[in-house]
Every structure is written in structure tokens, then in C-alpha cells.
Design a protein around this motif. Structure first.
Motif, PDB file in Angstrom:
ATOM      1  N   PHE A  31      43.417 -27.852  -7.615  1.00 13.00           N
ATOM      2  CA  PHE A  31      41.926 -27.939  -7.620  1.00 13.00           C
ATOM      3  C   PHE A  31      41.139 -28.917  -7.317  1.00 13.00           C
ATOM      4  O   PHE A  31      41.681 -30.230  -7.638  1.00 13.00           O
ATOM      5  CB  PHE A  31      41.778 -27.392  -9.190  1.00 13.00           C
ATOM      6  N   GLY A  32      39.997 -29.002  -6.766  1.00  9.07           N
ATOM      7  CA  GLY A  32      39.314 -30.079  -6.596  1.00  9.07           C
ATOM      8  C   GLY A  32      38.050 -30.503  -7.534  1.00  9.07           C
ATOM      9  O   GLY A  32      38.156 -29.962  -8.874  1.00  9.07           O
ATOM     10  N   PRO A  35      33.818 -26.662  -7.145  1.00  8.52           N
ATOM     11  CA  PRO A  35      34.213 -25.441  -6.576  1.00  8.52           C
ATOM     12  C   PRO A  35      33.053 -24.721  -6.182  1.00  8.52           C
ATOM     13  O   PRO A  35      31.954 -24.807  -6.665  1.00  8.52           O
ATOM     14  CB  PRO A  35      35.021 -24.970  -7.729  1.00  8.52           C
ATOM     15  N   ASP A 157      34.442 -28.760  -2.533  1.00 11.65           N
ATOM     16  CA  ASP A 157      35.702 -29.054  -1.959  1.00 11.65           C
ATOM     17  C   ASP A 157      36.769 -28.046  -2.221  1.00 11.65           C
ATOM     18  O   ASP A 157      37.821 -28.392  -1.591  1.00 11.65           O
ATOM     19  CB  ASP A 157      36.115 -30.501  -2.307  1.00 11.65           C
ATOM     20  N   THR A 158      36.390 -27.061  -3.171  1.00  9.34           N
ATOM     21  CA  THR A 158      37.515 -26.162  -3.486  1.00  9.34           C
ATOM     22  C   THR A 158      36.697 -24.642  -3.504  1.00  9.34           C
ATOM     23  O   THR A 158      35.554 -24.608  -3.780  1.00  9.34           O
ATOM     24  CB  THR A 158      37.971 -26.392  -4.955  1.00  9.34           C
ATOM     25  N   PHE A 182      38.784 -27.171   2.926  1.00 11.25           N
ATOM     26  CA  PHE A 182      38.661 -26.905   1.626  1.00 11.25           C
ATOM     27  C   PHE A 182      40.010 -26.716   0.893  1.00 11.25           C
ATOM     28  O   PHE A 182      40.854 -25.822   1.492  1.00 11.25           O
ATOM     29  CB  PHE A 182      37.653 -25.624   1.501  1.00 11.25           C
ATOM     30  N   ARG A 183      40.115 -26.980  -0.352  1.00  8.94           N
ATOM     31  CA  ARG A 183      40.940 -26.472  -1.153  1.00  8.94           C
ATOM     32  C   ARG A 183      40.929 -24.989  -1.636  1.00  8.94           C
ATOM     33  O   ARG A 183      39.874 -24.465  -1.960  1.00  8.94           O
ATOM     34  CB  ARG A 183      41.291 -27.228  -2.541  1.00  8.94           C
ATOM     35  N   THR A 184      42.020 -24.445  -1.221  1.00  5.73           N
ATOM     36  CA  THR A 184      41.647 -22.801  -1.223  1.00  5.73           C
ATOM     37  C   THR A 184      42.545 -22.229  -2.651  1.00  5.73           C
ATOM     38  O   THR A 184      43.982 -22.516  -2.870  1.00  5.73           O
ATOM     39  CB  THR A 184      42.325 -22.058   0.168  1.00  5.73           C
ATOM     40  N   ILE A 185      41.813 -21.546  -3.165  1.00  6.35           N
ATOM     41  CA  ILE A 185      42.606 -21.001  -4.609  1.00  6.35           C
ATOM     42  C   ILE A 185      42.380 -19.193  -4.399  1.00  6.35           C
ATOM     43  O   ILE A 185      41.187 -18.925  -4.316  1.00  6.35           O
ATOM     44  CB  ILE A 185      41.934 -21.569  -5.727  1.00  6.35           C
ATOM     45  N   GLY A 211      47.244 -21.563   0.403  1.00  3.82           N
ATOM     46  CA  GLY A 211      46.482 -21.894  -0.804  1.00  3.82           C
ATOM     47  C   GLY A 211      47.298 -21.682  -2.081  1.00  3.82           C
ATOM     48  O   GLY A 211      48.382 -21.089  -1.887  1.00  3.82           O
ATOM     49  N   CYS A 219      41.667 -20.254 -13.765  1.00  2.75           N
ATOM     50  CA  CYS A 219      40.563 -20.628 -13.011  1.00  2.75           C
ATOM     51  C   CYS A 219      39.378 -20.732 -13.895  1.00  2.75           C
ATOM     52  O   CYS A 219      38.633 -21.809 -13.940  1.00  2.75           O
ATOM     53  CB  CYS A 219      40.211 -19.559 -12.199  1.00  2.75           C
TER      54      CYS A 219
END
Length: 232
Positions: A31-32, A35, A157-158, A182-185, A211, A219
Motif C-alpha cells: 500500500f502507498g 489510495p 499512488d495506490t 500505481f500500486r495495485t491492490i 498486484g 483494506c
């Protein structure tokens, strides 16, 4: 999905995870600090019965999970993007259709622009003022849209990605999101499909390569933790 199929898939994934780990896969992107929530194709044509695109586990799992995420994003005043799909020219014989060649594979003509009742976001997760509603033409929410620019301008960024389907639009959005920096979740309980086994397989593969797959509760804790950290 039958218990027998689920057990068989889980057994296969246990061995596959071991092999991937030996080769250095399954790293964490993490995680950044800023989000955004990207809900992919949670519109009536996908969430309500009777359409070619209708998906499974919508009422009992996906909508409740997304509602929980939405509440967390809204109370923390973080950006939300609702993505849907429709076409201005849904005539397959028209050479200038905005469906491109996708209609040669799947019935995308089922969501014409003049049927907003089909491509409108499900009322149970209805957008509120200030949330983006983005119309895409292809699988990825990034392809040919302003999504990446909007997210960067907002300092994101997420991305936490939910929606349908795991095997197509969700997966493509996650792959392109990572490619765009992008940080992908992928939010496990909030992703669905039409075909038994498709969700399990795709979440396994996404987690190995593109991701992090995380639970709704993880989350939500992350989102609320950002507010706590900011207050401190």
C-alpha cells in the motif's frame, strides 16, 4: 462453484505458489500513502439478472463488500471512480462502431448508450457528488480514458480495484494500473465473474505477478489508518 472444484483449484495453487516462490515471484507491491477506489463495471448489465454479462455472487458478496469499502473511502475523503461500459454505435455492421473488433468475440452490443438503465452504476453503490463516473470502451479502465491523468493529478499512488470480471476488465485494469506506475491492490471479496473457478484462478495469478490480493477488512484498516496517521 462446487466444493470439489474449489478444493481442486486450491490444491493446484498450493503447488503453484511453491514453484513461483522458488523463482522469486509473488513479491509485494504494498500500500502507498494516497489510495483511490476503482469499481469496474458494477453497473446493472453486470450486477442484475437477465443480461449476457450478468455475474455471480453479486448480491451476497460483491455489493456488500464494495459498500463497506465505499464507506471507508467516503469517511476518509479519498477519491472514488466508478467505471462502466457502453457504446454509441452498437450496430455490428457499422464500420465506424466504437465497439472496435471486440464485438467479434463477445456481445458488447448489449450495452448501447441509449439504454442507460443497463450501463448505469448499480443503485446499491450509487455514486455521490464528487465521485467520478468513467465510461470505457475496452476491457481496461485505463485504455483510451483519462483515468491515469485524473489519478496523478489527485496525487494517487495506490489503486484498490473491485468489480467484474476477474478474467477480463478487472484483470486488465490491474495490469495497466501497475504498468502506469500505481500500486495495485485487488480486493478479494469484491471481485466476481460469470464462470466457476475464474475468480480463484485470476486472483491467484494477479497476486503472483501484477498486484497484491487483500481482504476487504485489511483494506478498510489501511484506509482508516491513513486518517489516524495524518492526525498524529
Amino acid at each position: 462453484m462446487s466444493d470439489q472444484l474449489q478444493d481442486a483449484l486450491e490444491a493446484a495453487f498450493t503447488e503453484a505458489r511453491r514453484r513461483y516462490a522458488e523463482r522469486g515471484f509473488q513479491r509485494r507491491v504494498g500500500f502507498g500513502s494516497r489510495p483511490a477506489l476503482i469499481n469496474v463495471d458494477l453497473a446493472n448489465a453486470w450486477t442484475r439478472p437477465g443480461n449476457p454479462f450478468t455475474c455471480e455472487n453479486i448480491d451476497d458478496q460483491i455489493i456488500p463488500g464494495v459498500q463497506k469499502l465505499l464507506s471507508a473511502f467516503r469517511r476518509n475523503r479519498l477519491p472514488v471512480v466508478h467505471v462502466t461500459t457502453c457504446y454509441q454505435v452498437a450496430d455490428r455492421n457499422d464500420p465506424y462502431t466504437d465497439m472496435g473488433l471486440w464485438h467479434c468475440k463477445i456481445p458488447v452490443e448489449a450495452v448501447p448508450e441509449d439504454r442507460p438503465d443497463l450501463w448505469a452504476i448499480d443503485s446499491r453503490i450509487e455514486p455521490i457528488p464528487g465521485e467520478q463516473v468513467l465510461v470505457k470502451k475496452r476491457a481496461s479502465a485505463f485504455h483510451g480514458t483519462y483515468l491515469a491523468g485524473f489519478l496523478r493529478a489527485a496525487g494517487v499512488d495506490t489503486i484498490l480495484v473491485t468489480g467484474v470480471t476477474a478474467s477480463a476488465c478487472v484483470r486488465e485494469t490491474i495490469c495497466d494500473g501497475l504498468a502506469d506506475g500505481f500500486r495495485t491492490i485487488a480486493v478479494r471479496e469484491c471481485i466476481g465473474d460469470r464462470i466457476p473457478g475464474a475468480v480463484l484462478w485470476n486472483l491467484f495469478d494477479i497476486d503472483a505477478k501484477f498486484g497484491d490480493v487483500e481482504s476487504v477488512d485489511t483494506c478498510v484498516d489501511y484506509l482508516d489508518g491513513l486518517r489516524t496517521a495524518a492526525a498524529a
